[in-house]
Every structure is written in structure tokens, then in C-alpha cells.
Design a protein around this motif. Structure first.
Motif, mmCIF file in Angstrom:
data_model
loop_
_atom_site.group_PDB
_atom_site.id
_atom_site.type_symbol
_atom_site.label_atom_id
_atom_site.label_comp_id
_atom_site.label_asym_id
_atom_site.label_seq_id
_atom_site.Cartn_x
_atom_site.Cartn_y
_atom_site.Cartn_z
ATOM 1 N N LEU A 143 0.838 -1.198 0.000
ATOM 2 C CA LEU A 143 0.000 0.000 0.000
ATOM 3 C C LEU A 143 0.872 1.246 0.000
ATOM 4 O O LEU A 143 0.536 2.245 -0.649
ATOM 5 N N TRP A 144 1.996 1.193 0.715
ATOM 6 C CA TRP A 144 2.881 2.353 0.755
ATOM 7 C C TRP A 144 3.330 2.739 -0.651
ATOM 8 O O TRP A 144 3.365 3.921 -1.001
ATOM 9 N N PHE A 145 3.665 1.753 -1.467
ATOM 10 C CA PHE A 145 4.147 2.072 -2.813
ATOM 11 C C PHE A 145 3.004 2.564 -3.704
ATOM 12 O O PHE A 145 3.183 3.480 -4.520
ATOM 13 N N GLU A 146 1.832 1.980 -3.555
ATOM 14 C CA GLU A 146 0.689 2.474 -4.323
ATOM 15 C C GLU A 146 0.413 3.926 -3.962
ATOM 16 O O GLU A 146 0.126 4.757 -4.834
ATOM 17 N N ASN A 147 0.505 4.253 -2.674
ATOM 18 C CA ASN A 147 0.314 5.635 -2.241
ATOM 19 C C ASN A 147 1.422 6.543 -2.777
ATOM 20 O O ASN A 147 1.173 7.713 -3.124
ATOM 21 N N TYR A 148 2.636 6.024 -2.837
ATOM 22 C CA TYR A 148 3.754 6.812 -3.381
ATOM 23 C C TYR A 148 3.447 7.235 -4.814
ATOM 24 O O TYR A 148 3.620 8.413 -5.181
ATOM 25 N N PRO A 154 0.015 7.469 3.886
ATOM 26 C CA PRO A 154 1.421 7.145 4.094
ATOM 27 C C PRO A 154 2.033 6.492 2.859
ATOM 28 O O PRO A 154 1.409 5.620 2.256
ATOM 29 N N GLY A 155 3.186 6.966 2.473
ATOM 30 C CA GLY A 155 3.894 6.377 1.353
ATOM 31 C C GLY A 155 4.515 7.389 0.420
ATOM 32 O O GLY A 155 5.563 7.140 -0.177
ATOM 33 N N ALA A 156 3.909 8.560 0.286
ATOM 34 C CA ALA A 156 4.393 9.529 -0.699
ATOM 35 C C ALA A 156 5.844 9.920 -0.465
ATOM 36 O O ALA A 156 6.575 10.238 -1.415
ATOM 37 N N SER A 157 6.277 9.893 0.799
ATOM 38 C CA SER A 157 7.656 10.309 1.119
ATOM 39 C C SER A 157 8.470 9.169 1.726
ATOM 40 O O SER A 157 9.470 9.414 2.387
ATOM 41 N N TYR A 158 8.029 7.928 1.472
ATOM 42 C CA TYR A 158 8.629 6.788 2.171
ATOM 43 C C TYR A 158 9.774 6.114 1.410
ATOM 44 O O TYR A 158 10.397 5.202 1.941
ATOM 45 N N THR A 185 4.721 8.058 -11.754
ATOM 46 C CA THR A 185 3.912 8.548 -10.636
ATOM 47 C C THR A 185 2.994 9.665 -11.114
ATOM 48 O O THR A 185 3.120 10.156 -12.254
ATOM 49 N N ALA A 186 2.094 10.085 -10.227
ATOM 50 C CA ALA A 186 1.196 11.193 -10.562
ATOM 51 C C ALA A 186 1.963 12.477 -10.842
ATOM 52 O O ALA A 186 1.473 13.372 -11.532
ATOM 53 N N ASP A 199 11.609 -5.420 -7.106
ATOM 54 C CA ASP A 199 10.387 -5.637 -6.339
ATOM 55 C C ASP A 199 10.571 -5.232 -4.882
ATOM 56 O O ASP A 199 9.624 -5.248 -4.107
ATOM 57 N N GLN A 200 11.799 -4.880 -4.498
ATOM 58 C CA GLN A 200 12.109 -4.527 -3.109
ATOM 59 C C GLN A 200 12.642 -3.096 -3.086
ATOM 60 O O GLN A 200 13.814 -2.848 -3.350
ATOM 61 N N LEU A 201 11.755 -2.171 -2.750
ATOM 62 C CA LEU A 201 12.054 -0.744 -2.821
ATOM 63 C C LEU A 201 12.569 -0.258 -1.474
ATOM 64 O O LEU A 201 11.925 -0.442 -0.438
ATOM 65 N N ASP A 202 13.740 0.378 -1.477
ATOM 66 C CA ASP A 202 14.359 0.811 -0.233
ATOM 67 C C ASP A 202 13.538 1.918 0.424
ATOM 68 O O ASP A 202 13.031 2.830 -0.240
ATOM 69 N N LEU A 203 13.447 1.832 1.747
ATOM 70 C CA LEU A 203 12.673 2.797 2.527
ATOM 71 C C LEU A 203 13.563 3.957 2.957
ATOM 72 O O LEU A 203 14.755 3.790 3.240
ATOM 73 N N ASN A 204 12.962 5.122 3.051
ATOM 74 C CA ASN A 204 13.703 6.366 3.287
ATOM 75 C C ASN A 204 13.702 6.712 4.779
ATOM 76 O O ASN A 204 12.826 7.442 5.260
ATOM 77 N N PHE A 205 14.691 6.206 5.511
ATOM 78 C CA PHE A 205 14.758 6.493 6.943
ATOM 79 C C PHE A 205 15.274 7.893 7.237
ATOM 80 O O PHE A 205 15.334 8.295 8.402
ATOM 81 N N GLN A 206 15.624 8.652 6.224
ATOM 82 C CA GLN A 206 15.912 10.056 6.466
ATOM 83 C C GLN A 206 14.620 10.837 6.713
ATOM 84 O O GLN A 206 14.668 11.995 7.121
ATOM 85 N N ASN A 207 13.504 10.191 6.475
ATOM 86 C CA ASN A 207 12.190 10.748 6.789
ATOM 87 C C ASN A 207 11.742 10.174 8.132
ATOM 88 O O ASN A 207 11.506 8.971 8.252
#
Length: 575
Positions: A143-148, A154-158, A185-186, A199-207
Motif C-alpha cells: 500500500l505504501w508504494f501504491e500511495n507513493y 502514508p507512502g508519498a515520502s517513504y 507517478t502522478a 520488487d524490493q524498494l528501499d525505505l527512506n529512513f531520512q524521513n
């Protein structure tokens, strides 16, 4: 400001200097459900002892037509492994899209094909459970990636974005696929960081919002009985272009922050870092006893297997002598086989290039497959060997397959059982599962070779029949029950490596209370080997007995001959 708030703010200041760290600290505590006045745990406390032995298993390594796989696994643990293990590493049990669970679609849900949270909580009543916190990346079907892609939270900045012309040549890669993935993306096309696969997208822990999400996830796991946390691929967590993006200071800082919060909420909780990297880098994840409670001994599998294939313990012995004793409150997690392959990077600098190539060639002869990674120069280089442990030990490098496979296999398990640290046994090593080539062909993944799925009825028949599975399983259970009775095998008990030649691998353990001394001596070759007991410098006033055979050894000058892969555990006290 309480001491906990002060320490938490200090970590957050280093990670998120542009944020209001006091407000963020309060958000972290609230998300975790932790009071600011929570008491600090006792430092340097060992949360384990000699009875700790781990089983590694997928939730569906055992399947039955009549019940959920987690129920089958729970029954196997209760009926077949009672008195043998203390902990189950339950590999990712979430809905996933690839990589047998490590591409997580939803961190909060148990995969319904495996069972439910209730079954995981039920298993936690029998054993401690180690769960995977797949913290570096998530699935492209989440869902996070769909939202991105839609530009909503949640997801647009993840996720970690990078421009395709950014110089990323210094980035350390564990795979050969391109690092960046183009995504529509939009807001137009973007390029996302993918350390492992597209298929494995890295998460942005700087956020910091991503941090808060994972604090909520950790709290959910704690509420459902999980007390041991394996931080998957955590070495790659923080991304800074122009650096290797592995083992960065911010990654260590984030681990210290997670440790601080977890141990304040659950003083019996344990953090394990999964960092499949060269040995000296791996050791840094202990920190000053304020990061990982346990680190994987990633150099052990290639060195131990190489030892048993070559009949020389020189490299294993030299490595063991360089390993620092773990401080109290920390220890090593030892393993030979797991759901992944035999990592080669942890052997870099310990085995020569020629020796690594010889190891690779031998295991290819025994049915192994080779997975590669891309170096900074763009070169493809072997990263891991994919093979079952049973097949990896079917012979020697010089002679090929031989009659000593069973003895060699049990010898390997017995070496690991006696070393400083907590031993972890993969379920397929306990029952000597061979290479699953059919699963490799069906999945297209080399790692599937050691991820067999047993039908429960078939395994039950294999374990009661005249099979190598039954022989190995009976030997392993007897070994583990004996191991768990020896205080000298406490994970933090003293260990000294002994010099007994190339074909005999030996070390001495002494219990923390100094009441038990134990000499572990192994013939790691395919030829009989002899030594004199005088070489061990046994205390003359003690009675000595081999715990394996039950034979007394009170003649300090006697000569002992060990058959190929035979071993003894010589103790000054009976179990």
C-alpha cells in the motif's frame, strides 16, 4: 526532561538535525506506547545461557492438508524438539510478493496461508520467537508504494529517490540488478533506490515518518509474543550518495535508537543485526554493547565448510583466535546453514582467492549454484553459494563424494554446538534435506535449492524409517540435549583455541563459575588422527570423561585416536 527523553533526543538530533527533536522524541514514545519515565534495563545482562539453541524455519517448511502450517510447525516443535531448542527464528510470515517473504506487502498481517497472530502468540508460550524486521525495503505491491505513485501519505515520502545521472559508483551492491528503478507517478517519472531487487524498494529512513511507522510495527510484534528482533539487511539502511551506503554512522545511530526504545519497553527483548559483510565490519554492530545484543558469525559457514572439505583447520583456527570475546550482554549467533546461501564476502581476507575458487568449484560439483553481485567497478563477482548443507558435506575437495557424509555432517553440527555464542540450526539441517533442484527450476531462484517444503506425512515417514534423515535427526537431537546440559557451553563462557595440528581442531571452554572445564577436540579430516592427552594439559586432580562416549580418561599420558570426523567433549564433570 527524563533520562530516557534526553537519550532519545540525543540520537534523534544526530539523525534528524532539521527536526524539532523534543517533539519527535515525544512522538516516538507515544507511537511505541512507552512512558517517558520508563526504567532503564540492567546493563551487560546476559539474556541467555547454555540452554539457548535456535531453530530457523519458514512458517510453511512443514505443510499438512489438515491444518495451517504454523500449527504443523508448533506441533513439530512441541513433540519432536522438546528439550532440544529454546528459540524459533520464524522467517517472514507476512503477505509478500517475492523472495520467500522478504518482499513484504503488509507488516501488520500474518499471511493467511500460514496462520494467524494467535498461532504465533501460541508458539511463543513454548519457545522464544525471533521475528524478521524487514527494515531496509518493502514490496512494490505494498500500500505504501501504491500511495507513493499517487502522491498520498502514508507512502508519498517513504522511498529513496535519486536522479539517474547521480554518481552512485561507490555504492556497495549485493546483487547484479540496476540500482535504480524508473517509476511512473502522478508527478511524473521518478527513479527509486532498489538495493536488492526491483520488487524490493528501499525505505527512506531520512524521513522520520518512516521511523515512526516501524516503531508502531515493533510494538505490534512485541504485543504478539515476539521478543527477538532480526534486523534484516540493516547495514544498507541509510543512503548518502557519494558513499558506499553500507555501515554508515547513521545506520549505527538508528540501531542504538531502536535498542534504547525496545529494551525500555521489554527488558527481555533481544536485537540481532543481519549484516552479511566482511568480518571486521560485522563486529562493529556490537557497538559498545549498545547496538546489537547478537551479531551473526557470518564467517563461520564458509570457514567451517572449507575446513571439512579440505581437512585443514588452519583458517578456521586463525580466524577464531582473532575473534574478540563478546562483552556480557552481547554474544554471537552461530550458524552453518540458513534460508540463504553460504555467504562469500565474510570469507574475504580470510581465504585466498584461489581457496575461494576451490571452495566454489567443489560445491558446484556437489550440486551447488552460484549467486553473484556487482562490484563498484561493474565486475560480476560470486556473492554466495546456494546448496543444502547435507549435500555441501558429501565429500572432500580432493576426493569428491565419499562414505563419510553422515560423520562429517554431525561433526560440523558438533563444532558449532560447542563454540562461544548461541547455535542456530536450520530445520533442513536438522533433518538433512538435500538439494531441491525441482524448486529451483519452478521458482527461477537459486536460493530455493535450500528452501524445500516438506509434507508433514512424508517427513514423519522419513524420520521413522531407515533413512539418512532419521539417522541425522536422532543424532542432532541427542547432541543438542547434551549440549544444553553443559555450563561450559554458556554463550559467554571462556574460550581458548588450542594448537593441535592441521587435522585436529580443538578449543577449551570454561563455565562462568569456573566449575566446569571442557575440551572439544575434532578430527576434521578423512583419515584417523592421534594425539596425546598430555597435549591438553588436563588438571591432574580432576576426573575427566568424554561426554560423547561416556568413557573415562584418567591416564594423562594416554594416546587417543579419533576416526574420520570423530570428536570428543572431554569434561571434568559429568552431565
Amino acid at each position: 526532561m527524563t533520562p530516557l527523553q534526553q537519550r532519545l533526543a540525543g540520537h534523534l538530533q544526530l539523525l534528524y538535525p532539521q527536526s524539532d527533536v523534543m517533539e519527535l522524541a515525544d512522538q516516538c514514545l507515544a507511537q511505541f506506547g512507552l512512558g517517558a519515565d520508563a526504567s532503564a534495563p540492567v546493563p551487560h545482562r546476559n539474556l541467555w545461557d547454555e540452554r539457548d539453541v535456535m531453530l530457523i524455519s519458514y512458517g510453511d517448511s512443514l505443510r499438512s492438508e489438515h491444518e495451517a502450517p504454523l500449527q504443523s510447525l508448533t506441533r513439530f516443535v512441541r513433540t519432536q524438539l522438546h528439550g532440544c531448542i529454546s528459540t524459533v527464528h520464524l522467517l517472514p510470515f507476512f503477505p509478500y510478493s517475492s523472495d520467500d517473504g522478504f518482499s513484504v506487502m503488509d507488516y501488520t498481517t500474518v499471511n493467511p496461508s500460514l496462520g494467524s497472530w494467535e498461532q504465533i502468540s501460541g508458539l511463543s508460550q513454548d519457545v522464544k520467537i525471533m521475528g524478521d524486521l524487514v527494515i531496509n525495503h518493502c514490496s512494490s505491491r505494498s500500500l505504501w508504494f501504491e500511495n507513493y505513485k499517487a502522491g498520498i501519505e502514508p507512502g508519498a515520502s517513504y522511498f529513496v529517490e535519486a536522479e539517474p545521472d547521480t554518481d552512485l559508483s561507490a555504492v556497495v551492491r549485493p546483487r547484479t540488478s540496476p540500482l535504480l528503478r524508473a517509476v511512473k507517478t502522478a508527478a511524473g517519472e521518478r527513479h527509486l533506490w532498489c538495493t536488492f531487487s526491483h520488487d524490493q524498494l528501499d525505505l527512506n529512513f531520512q524521513n522520520p515518518r518512516v521511523l515512526l511507522e516501524f516503531l508502531k510495527i515493533i510494538r505490534l510484534y512485541l504485543d504478539n509474543g515476539i521478543r527477538w528482533f532480526r534486523l534484516d539487511a540493516v547495514a544498507f539502511l541509510w543512503k548518502t550518495p557519494g558513499t558506499p551506503c553500507v555501515n554508515l554512522p547513521e545506520t549505527h545511530e538508528l540501531i542504538r535508537l531502536l535498542r534504547l526504545l525496545i529494551e525500555h519497553l521489554a527488558p527481555d527483548a533481544v536485537i540481532i543485526t543481519e549484516t552479511n559483510i566482511p568480518n571486521q565490519e560485522n563486529l562493529t554492530y556490537f557497538g559498545n554493547a549498545n547496538e546489537a545484543h547478537l551479531i551473526y558469525n557470518f564467517s563461520l559457514p564458509p570457514l567451517l565448510i572449507n575446513t571439512l572439505l579440505t581437512g585443514s583447520c588452519t583458517h578456521l583456527k586463525n580466524w577464531l583466535m582473532t575473534m574478540p570475546p563478546a562483552q556480557h550482554g552481547t554474544t554471537y549467533l552461530n550458524f552453518i546453514a540458513s534460508h540463504d546461501g553460504i555467504g562469500l564476502r565474510p570469507a574475504e581476507g580470510l581465504l585466498s582467492d584461489w581457496e575461494l575458487q576451490s571452495l566454489i568449484a567443489t560445491l558446484q560439483r556437489f550440486g551447488g549454484r552460484i549467486s553473484a553481485r556487482t562490484t563498484a567497478s561493474g565486475e560480476s563477482k560470486p556473492y554466495e553459494i546456494n546448496i543444502s548443507l547435507w549435500d555441501a558435506l558429501r565429500g572432500t575437495s580432493s576426493q569428491g563424494p565419499d562414505p563419510w557424509q553422515f560423520a562429517r555432517f554431525v561433526c560440523a553440527a558438533a563444532i558449532m554446538a560447542a563454540l562461544e555464542g548461541i547455535p542456530a540450526y536450520y530445520i533442513h539441517s536438522l533433518v538433512a534435506t538435500g538439494n531441491d533442484n525441482e524448486r529451483v527450476e519452478n521458482t527461477g531462484s537459486y536460493r530455493a535449492i535450500n528452501r524445500h517444503i516438506w509434507q508433514q506425512d512424508a517427513l514423519q515417514q522419513a524420520l521413522i524409517g531407515d533413512t539418512h534423515h532419521a539417522r541425522v535427526f536422532d543424532a542432532m537431537r541427542a547432541l543438542l540435549r547434551l549440549r544444553r546440559q553443559q555450563p561450559a557451553f554458556h554463550p559467554n563462557a571462556t574460550q581458548y583455541t588450542l594448537h593441535t595440528g592441521e587435522a585436529l581442531f580443538a578449543f577449551w571452554r570454561q563455565s562462568i563459575d569456573r566449575r566446569q572445564s571442557l575440551f572439544a577436540v575434532y578430527n576434521i579430516s578423512d583419515q584417523p588422527q592421534s594425539f596425546n592427552l598430555s597435549e591438553l594439559n588436563l588438571i591432574a586432580t580432576d576426573d575427566w570423561v568424554d561426554l560423547i562416549s561416556g568413557e573415562a580418561h584418567n591416564d594423562r599420558m594416554a594416546q587417543i585416536t579419533l576416526m574420520p570426523y570423530q570428536y570428543l567433549w572431554l569434561s571434568n564433570r559429568r552431565s
